[in-house]
Design a protein around this motif. Structure first.
Motif, mmCIF file in Angstrom:
data_model
loop_
_atom_site.group_PDB
_atom_site.id
_atom_site.type_symbol
_atom_site.label_atom_id
_atom_site.label_comp_id
_atom_site.label_asym_id
_atom_site.label_seq_id
_atom_site.Cartn_x
_atom_site.Cartn_y
_atom_site.Cartn_z
ATOM 1 N N GLU A 139 25.093 45.629 52.342
ATOM 2 C CA GLU A 139 25.581 45.772 50.978
ATOM 3 C C GLU A 139 24.629 45.077 50.024
ATOM 4 O O GLU A 139 24.055 44.050 50.365
ATOM 5 C CB GLU A 139 26.970 45.155 50.839
ATOM 6 C CG GLU A 139 28.010 45.834 51.703
ATOM 7 C CD GLU A 139 29.349 45.153 51.655
ATOM 8 O OE1 GLU A 139 29.426 43.994 51.189
ATOM 9 O OE2 GLU A 139 30.331 45.761 52.097
ATOM 10 N N GLN A 146 24.600 40.142 40.010
ATOM 11 C CA GLN A 146 25.438 39.504 39.004
ATOM 12 C C GLN A 146 25.574 40.424 37.807
ATOM 13 O O GLN A 146 24.584 40.884 37.248
ATOM 14 C CB GLN A 146 24.846 38.172 38.563
ATOM 15 C CG GLN A 146 25.221 37.040 39.481
ATOM 16 C CD GLN A 146 24.938 35.706 38.855
ATOM 17 O OE1 GLN A 146 23.958 35.525 38.173
ATOM 18 N NE2 GLN A 146 25.814 34.753 39.107
ATOM 19 N N THR A 147 26.808 40.702 37.450
ATOM 20 C CA THR A 147 27.112 41.519 36.293
ATOM 21 C C THR A 147 28.180 40.808 35.491
ATOM 22 O O THR A 147 29.261 40.535 36.017
ATOM 23 C CB THR A 147 27.620 42.917 36.723
ATOM 24 O OG1 THR A 147 26.657 43.511 37.591
ATOM 25 C CG2 THR A 147 27.841 43.816 35.527
ATOM 26 N N SER A 154 25.607 50.226 48.825
ATOM 27 C CA SER A 154 25.669 49.958 50.264
ATOM 28 C C SER A 154 24.874 51.015 50.989
ATOM 29 O O SER A 154 24.460 51.986 50.417
ATOM 30 C CB SER A 154 27.108 49.931 50.754
ATOM 31 O OG SER A 154 27.740 51.156 50.532
ATOM 32 N N GLU A 156 18.799 40.292 42.315
ATOM 33 C CA GLU A 156 19.738 40.701 43.355
ATOM 34 C C GLU A 156 19.324 40.252 44.754
ATOM 35 O O GLU A 156 18.147 40.106 45.050
ATOM 36 C CB GLU A 156 19.884 42.226 43.344
ATOM 37 C CG GLU A 156 20.526 42.737 42.076
ATOM 38 C CD GLU A 156 20.573 44.224 41.987
ATOM 39 O OE1 GLU A 156 21.409 44.720 41.208
ATOM 40 O OE2 GLU A 156 19.802 44.924 42.669
ATOM 41 N N TRP A 197 24.312 43.176 46.365
ATOM 42 C CA TRP A 197 25.142 42.469 45.402
ATOM 43 C C TRP A 197 24.294 42.021 44.231
ATOM 44 O O TRP A 197 23.145 41.630 44.408
ATOM 45 C CB TRP A 197 25.786 41.248 46.062
ATOM 46 C CG TRP A 197 26.863 41.603 47.029
ATOM 47 C CD1 TRP A 197 26.689 42.086 48.293
ATOM 48 C CD2 TRP A 197 28.256 41.546 46.802
ATOM 49 N NE1 TRP A 197 27.906 42.328 48.867
ATOM 50 C CE2 TRP A 197 28.891 41.997 47.987
ATOM 51 C CE3 TRP A 197 29.036 41.152 45.733
ATOM 52 C CZ2 TRP A 197 30.272 42.061 48.101
ATOM 53 C CZ3 TRP A 197 30.410 41.213 45.861
ATOM 54 C CH2 TRP A 197 31.016 41.667 47.041
ATOM 55 N N SER A 227 29.556 37.462 37.099
ATOM 56 C CA SER A 227 30.175 37.414 38.426
ATOM 57 C C SER A 227 29.402 38.335 39.371
ATOM 58 O O SER A 227 28.746 39.283 38.950
ATOM 59 C CB SER A 227 31.638 37.849 38.347
ATOM 60 O OG SER A 227 31.735 39.204 37.986
ATOM 61 N N TRP A 228 29.486 38.031 40.666
ATOM 62 C CA TRP A 228 28.806 38.844 41.676
ATOM 63 C C TRP A 228 29.669 40.053 41.989
ATOM 64 O O TRP A 228 30.866 39.937 42.215
ATOM 65 C CB TRP A 228 28.578 38.020 42.945
ATOM 66 C CG TRP A 228 27.507 36.998 42.775
ATOM 67 C CD1 TRP A 228 27.669 35.695 42.434
ATOM 68 C CD2 TRP A 228 26.110 37.204 42.906
ATOM 69 N NE1 TRP A 228 26.451 35.082 42.343
ATOM 70 C CE2 TRP A 228 25.479 35.971 42.640
ATOM 71 C CE3 TRP A 228 25.327 38.299 43.235
ATOM 72 C CZ2 TRP A 228 24.096 35.816 42.686
ATOM 73 C CZ3 TRP A 228 23.949 38.139 43.291
ATOM 74 C CH2 TRP A 228 23.350 36.906 43.020
ATOM 75 N N GLN A 229 29.019 41.237 42.020
ATOM 76 C CA GLN A 229 29.707 42.473 42.341
ATOM 77 C C GLN A 229 28.852 43.309 43.271
ATOM 78 O O GLN A 229 27.627 43.282 43.177
ATOM 79 C CB GLN A 229 29.995 43.274 41.068
ATOM 80 C CG GLN A 229 30.898 42.574 40.099
ATOM 81 C CD GLN A 229 31.143 43.403 38.845
ATOM 82 O OE1 GLN A 229 30.760 44.558 38.764
ATOM 83 N NE2 GLN A 229 31.774 42.795 37.865
ATOM 84 N N MET A 230 29.515 44.067 44.153
ATOM 85 C CA MET A 230 28.760 44.969 45.021
ATOM 86 C C MET A 230 28.235 46.117 44.170
ATOM 87 O O MET A 230 28.960 46.717 43.389
ATOM 88 C CB MET A 230 29.627 45.510 46.150
ATOM 89 C CG MET A 230 28.797 46.276 47.170
ATOM 90 S SD MET A 230 29.704 46.776 48.633
ATOM 91 C CE MET A 230 30.601 48.161 48.006
ATOM 92 N N ILE A 231 26.939 46.394 44.338
ATOM 93 C CA ILE A 231 26.312 47.433 43.523
ATOM 94 C C ILE A 231 25.865 48.615 44.365
ATOM 95 O O ILE A 231 25.410 49.611 43.830
ATOM 96 C CB ILE A 231 25.125 46.870 42.736
ATOM 97 C CG1 ILE A 231 24.145 46.209 43.680
ATOM 98 C CG2 ILE A 231 25.602 45.925 41.665
ATOM 99 C CD1 ILE A 231 22.857 45.802 43.064
#
Length: 93
Positions: free
Chosen positions: A79, A83-84, A93, A67, A81, A87-91
């Motif tokens: 934030e 990879q899940t 903040s 990450e 981010w 694809s990259w996703q916000m995990i």
């Protein structure tokens, strides 16, 4: 500071998976021209496994090895981010 190419403590890039600490955010804010003090700083994560505590105080957020940090100084938010599923996703903040 969090740039993966020129950020980090040595200026050689913020390493993948390196945790983020409130003290580092305060140092970053302190370096901004015109900032005299920071009245408060909140670090937030909904994932208890990511919390870095000093006693009962949340002082940092733990990242997973793959990450990076996305820092938007004008927005005033940081934030996390990851990879899940390819694809990259916000995990957080």
């Amino acid at each position: 500071m969090f740039d993966p190419l020129i950020g980090g403590p040595a200026g050689a890039g913020w390493p993948l998976g390196r945790s983020v600490y409130g003290s580092e955010l305060l140092a970053l804010l302190d370096a901004v021209a015109g900032v005299d003090f920071v009245e408060g700083l909140d670090i937030v994560t909904d994932d208890p496994a990511r919390r870095i505590l000093d006693g009962q105080d949340l002082v940092g957020v733990r990242l997973r090895p793959h990450e990076l940090v996305d820092y938007e100084p004008k927005a005033g938010t940081v934030e996390l981010w990851g990879q899940t599923g390819g694809s990259w996703q916000m995990i957080g903040s």
